[in-house]
Write a protein that holds these residues in place. Sequence first.
Motif, PDB file in Angstrom:
ATOM      1  N   ALA A 166      -3.146  12.856   8.178  1.00  0.00           N
ATOM      2  CA  ALA A 166      -4.180  11.893   7.789  1.00  0.00           C
ATOM      3  C   ALA A 166      -4.825  11.269   9.019  1.00  0.00           C
ATOM      4  O   ALA A 166      -6.053  11.118   9.096  1.00  0.00           O
ATOM      5  CB  ALA A 166      -3.580  10.811   6.895  1.00  0.00           C
ATOM      6  N   GLY A 167      -4.015  10.902   9.994  1.00  0.00           N
ATOM      7  CA  GLY A 167      -4.548  10.312  11.213  1.00  0.00           C
ATOM      8  C   GLY A 167      -5.391  11.275  12.005  1.00  0.00           C
ATOM      9  O   GLY A 167      -6.438  10.914  12.553  1.00  0.00           O
ATOM     10  N   THR A 170      -8.072   6.438   2.846  1.00  0.00           N
ATOM     11  CA  THR A 170      -8.381   7.310   1.707  1.00  0.00           C
ATOM     12  C   THR A 170      -7.412   8.492   1.658  1.00  0.00           C
ATOM     13  O   THR A 170      -6.851   8.810   0.598  1.00  0.00           O
ATOM     14  CB  THR A 170      -9.825   7.829   1.800  1.00  0.00           C
ATOM     15  N   LEU A 171      -7.203   9.144   2.817  1.00  0.00           N
ATOM     16  CA  LEU A 171      -6.282  10.275   2.871  1.00  0.00           C
ATOM     17  C   LEU A 171      -4.844   9.830   2.622  1.00  0.00           C
ATOM     18  O   LEU A 171      -4.062  10.539   1.991  1.00  0.00           O
ATOM     19  CB  LEU A 171      -6.389  10.968   4.229  1.00  0.00           C
ATOM     20  N   LYS A 172      -4.504   8.665   3.136  1.00  0.00           N
ATOM     21  CA  LYS A 172      -3.153   8.140   2.926  1.00  0.00           C
ATOM     22  C   LYS A 172      -2.877   7.927   1.440  1.00  0.00           C
ATOM     23  O   LYS A 172      -1.798   8.263   0.939  1.00  0.00           O
ATOM     24  CB  LYS A 172      -2.997   6.830   3.698  1.00  0.00           C
ATOM     25  N   ALA A 173      -3.864   7.369   0.736  1.00  0.00           N
ATOM     26  CA  ALA A 173      -3.707   7.168  -0.705  1.00  0.00           C
ATOM     27  C   ALA A 173      -3.610   8.497  -1.438  1.00  0.00           C
ATOM     28  O   ALA A 173      -2.827   8.652  -2.381  1.00  0.00           O
ATOM     29  CB  ALA A 173      -4.884   6.348  -1.238  1.00  0.00           C
ATOM     30  N   TYR A 174      -4.395   9.489  -1.004  1.00  0.00           N
ATOM     31  CA  TYR A 174      -4.387  10.800  -1.648  1.00  0.00           C
ATOM     32  C   TYR A 174      -3.058  11.515  -1.425  1.00  0.00           C
ATOM     33  O   TYR A 174      -2.522  12.161  -2.339  1.00  0.00           O
ATOM     34  CB  TYR A 174      -5.535  11.639  -1.089  1.00  0.00           C
ATOM     35  N   GLY A 197       0.823  -1.199   0.000  1.00  0.00           N
ATOM     36  CA  GLY A 197       0.000   0.000   0.000  1.00  0.00           C
ATOM     37  C   GLY A 197       0.858   1.249   0.000  1.00  0.00           C
ATOM     38  O   GLY A 197       2.076   1.213   0.106  1.00  0.00           O
ATOM     39  N   PRO A 198       0.257   2.426  -0.113  1.00  0.00           N
ATOM     40  CA  PRO A 198       0.984   3.674  -0.196  1.00  0.00           C
ATOM     41  C   PRO A 198       1.667   4.019   1.114  1.00  0.00           C
ATOM     42  O   PRO A 198       1.117   3.809   2.190  1.00  0.00           O
ATOM     43  CB  PRO A 198      -0.125   4.690  -0.524  1.00  0.00           C
ATOM     44  N   GLN A 199       2.892   4.512   1.027  1.00  0.00           N
ATOM     45  CA  GLN A 199       3.650   4.935   2.195  1.00  0.00           C
ATOM     46  C   GLN A 199       3.807   6.452   2.152  1.00  0.00           C
ATOM     47  O   GLN A 199       4.086   7.029   1.112  1.00  0.00           O
ATOM     48  CB  GLN A 199       5.035   4.258   2.210  1.00  0.00           C
ATOM     49  N   ILE A 200       3.642   7.098   3.295  1.00  0.00           N
ATOM     50  CA  ILE A 200       3.742   8.549   3.346  1.00  0.00           C
ATOM     51  C   ILE A 200       4.658   8.956   4.483  1.00  0.00           C
ATOM     52  O   ILE A 200       4.980   8.157   5.355  1.00  0.00           O
ATOM     53  CB  ILE A 200       2.353   9.207   3.531  1.00  0.00           C
ATOM     54  N   GLY A 201       5.076  10.220   4.468  1.00  0.00           N
ATOM     55  CA  GLY A 201       5.974  10.727   5.485  1.00  0.00           C
ATOM     56  C   GLY A 201       5.276  10.959   6.812  1.00  0.00           C
ATOM     57  O   GLY A 201       4.069  10.804   6.963  1.00  0.00           O
TER      58      GLY A 201
END
Length: 344
Positions: A50-51, A330-334, A39-43
């Motif tokens: 997002a959380g 959803t926000l993580k993917a965005y 899945g998408p990884q974010i900083g």
Amino acid sequence: MQTEARVGVVVEGGGQRSLSSVHGGTRNYSTEQQELQQGPQIGTVPNLLAGGVAGAVSKTCTAPLARLTILFQVQGMHSDVATLSKTGIWREVYRILNEEGVRAFWRGNMVTIIHRLPYSSISFYAYEHYKNLLRMVPGLDKRQDNAGADVLLRLLGGGLAGITAATITYPLDLVRTRLAAQTKHVYYRGMSHALYAICRDEGVRGLYKGLGATLLGVGPSIAISFSVYDTLKSHWRSVRPQDSPVLVSLACGSLSGIASSTATFPLDLVRRRKQLEGAGGRACVYNSGLLGTFQHIFRTEGFRGLYRGILPEYYKVVPSVGIVFMTYETLKAYLSGPGANDQC
């Protein structure tokens, strides 16, 4: 606080990868690392954002049930206990609609949303800090060779992070409770007025009433959520490995939340009642410590009194986990668009 620990199975309380990874359980470290790469990884900053947004959306959607829980929890403090059997969820819903209006279901929710981001940020950074400190303890420094030590490290780190975040942000939690518990008699006009009035009338210590019950509930809440979630998830995957990971996380997270709620609800009830001690200049009901408050409630209201408000709490668990999980993903993917991984 308790909701953060219980619903934290997925991403509640900030959606941090660190806190949600507590439920790695008996899996080895390499397997867990492979799953984290899916899945998408974010900083860090987008992750916290997002959380925080996911937590705020979840809290807003379930605010009516949360307020009902608080109103039922504090019944019996200044009421005739003999009349409490006449109250029910739908009767209380009708009373709020009739006397306070629809907006009253979200009373105190703005404070909850404001509370979300600092709590999430503190939890995230405290967790990483405590993990580094705990790795210096003999027996916890070889994660790859000892899955049990890895579990203990994350469990202790999560508990200490929860205690730290709850302590620092506790005044906002207390204010939220007092705003939500107001019915006909309005003592506080908003968050800033409540903070000022409490400090003026009760001193700075008044902002920390009930903190003992809060901190006492952090450890058991996280431990129960951890063990139930991990056990259910491992069993589910062994029986139905083809099921969607989203469905498994949602179902196991909800059941672990219900188990944790049941076990620690009396502490949460005592916390709410201690938070309301002296609100608006009213006389204190419980003049003893934590144990004395338990004894007083049990003596005057019976065992059922310790679980007053548990039904709306149960109703809140499943949608809360579902909403925060879907919003976060959803926000993580965005946010994982081009360059997102460079924002750490």
